[in-house]
Design an enzyme around this catalytic site. Structure first.
Site, PDB file in Angstrom:
ATOM      1  N   HIS A  55      46.725  46.376  45.334  1.00 37.27           N
ATOM      2  CA  HIS A  55      46.135  45.354  44.471  1.00 37.27           C
ATOM      3  C   HIS A  55      44.665  45.123  44.830  1.00 37.27           C
ATOM      4  O   HIS A  55      44.318  44.969  45.996  1.00 37.27           O
ATOM      5  CB  HIS A  55      46.926  44.052  44.642  1.00 37.27           C
ATOM      6  CG  HIS A  55      46.558  42.963  43.710  1.00 37.27           C
ATOM      7  ND1 HIS A  55      46.263  41.688  44.132  1.00 37.27           N
ATOM      8  CD2 HIS A  55      46.437  42.934  42.356  1.00 37.27           C
ATOM      9  CE1 HIS A  55      46.007  40.923  43.092  1.00 37.27           C
ATOM     10  NE2 HIS A  55      46.097  41.650  41.997  1.00 37.27           N
TER      11      HIS A  55
ATOM     12  N   HIS B 154      36.538  40.452  40.336  1.00 34.07           N
ATOM     13  CA  HIS B 154      37.644  39.773  39.680  1.00 34.07           C
ATOM     14  C   HIS B 154      37.220  38.500  38.959  1.00 34.07           C
ATOM     15  O   HIS B 154      37.604  38.264  37.817  1.00 34.07           O
ATOM     16  CB  HIS B 154      38.734  39.444  40.705  1.00 34.07           C
ATOM     17  CG  HIS B 154      39.900  38.708  40.127  1.00 34.07           C
ATOM     18  ND1 HIS B 154      39.922  37.329  39.979  1.00 34.07           N
ATOM     19  CD2 HIS B 154      41.084  39.158  39.633  1.00 34.07           C
ATOM     20  CE1 HIS B 154      41.072  36.967  39.435  1.00 34.07           C
ATOM     21  NE2 HIS B 154      41.795  38.045  39.214  1.00 34.07           N
TER      22      HIS B 154
END
Length: 237
Positions: free
Chosen positions: A9, A51
């Protein structure tokens, strides 16, 4: 589409600065065969791995990513001296290491079309006819529609928090090859329903052994994890 059981991730999970080349390298060294990372546009419309819509959490910068120039982004520290990489840098590294990339299209508010157009076109060029094409995923259905129209040959995964009742219609409309959802908002019955459609189901973010065992027993195909250390042996098997 077959995806590895384990996907690192945000590059290297919790063991390296997120969305960095160092994280991708670490995942490969630990035996992971796939990495996920987020892509957002700079003020110059260049795709960078980051992100959040703002810089504060993951870099030493301040302000909005979409208002920060390429030059300014390249000068930031993303942790431990790592830079904020471009999509090009990440793609070339993944291809060199033989890693499958899950590229999450992460548009800033109001930039779904622009972000998807840039990412889809760059992904086409950067991966070309590579036998491991990137999986383009997003929570933005508008972004996935654009990826479908501009780069139909690149596989697409649709991201949900909770699976909606009409998820099969969404998948068909987008031509998606995988379904992604929050591991904590999923039932065994939903897993079975997705699998009956012949689709892989990918869950985020799984950082506990007991949770992973339960999801895999239900038939979940792939798990995104921050805890590369817990699952490296299984990922490399």
């Amino acid at each position: 589409m077959r995806l590895p059981r384990w996907i690192a991730h945000r590059g290297g999970g919790a063991l390296a600065p997120e969305n960095t080349l160092a994280g991708i390298r670490l995942a490969a060294r630990m035996g992971f065969r796939a990495v996920e990372f987020d892509v957002m546009l700079s003020a110059d419309d260049s795709p960078f791995l980051i992100h959040d819509e703002t810089l504060e959490r993951t870099t030493n910068g301040r302000g909005e990513v979409c208002r920060t120039t390429d030059r300014e982004l390249a000068a930031l520290d993303a942790g431990a001296g790592e830079r904020v990489p471009t999509l090009r840098e990440a793609a070339l590294l993944c291809r060199r290491l033989g890693l499958r990339a899950n590229v999450e299209v992460k548009p800033a508010r109001g930039q779904a079309r622009q972000t998807a157009e840039v990412v889809a076109r760059q992904a086409q060029t950067l991966w070309g006819d590579d036998p491991l094409p990137p999986l383009l995923s997003s929570f933005s259905l508008e972004a996935l529609e654009i990826c479908r129209d501009l780069a139909p040959e690149l596989p697409r995964g649709v991201l949900f928090e909770t699976l909606p009742d009409d998820w099969p219609d969404v998948v068909r409309h987008l031509g998606a090859v995988s379904v992604h959802c929050d591991a904590t908002r999923l039932s065994a019955e939903q897993v079975a329903a997705v699998r009956r459609q012949g689709l892989p189901l990918c869950c985020y973010t799984v950082n506990a052994i007991a949770q992973a065992e339960r999801l895999l027993a239900w038939g979940v195909s792939s798990l995104f994890t921050d805890r590369l250390d817990l699952f490296a042996a299984d990922a490399a098997a």
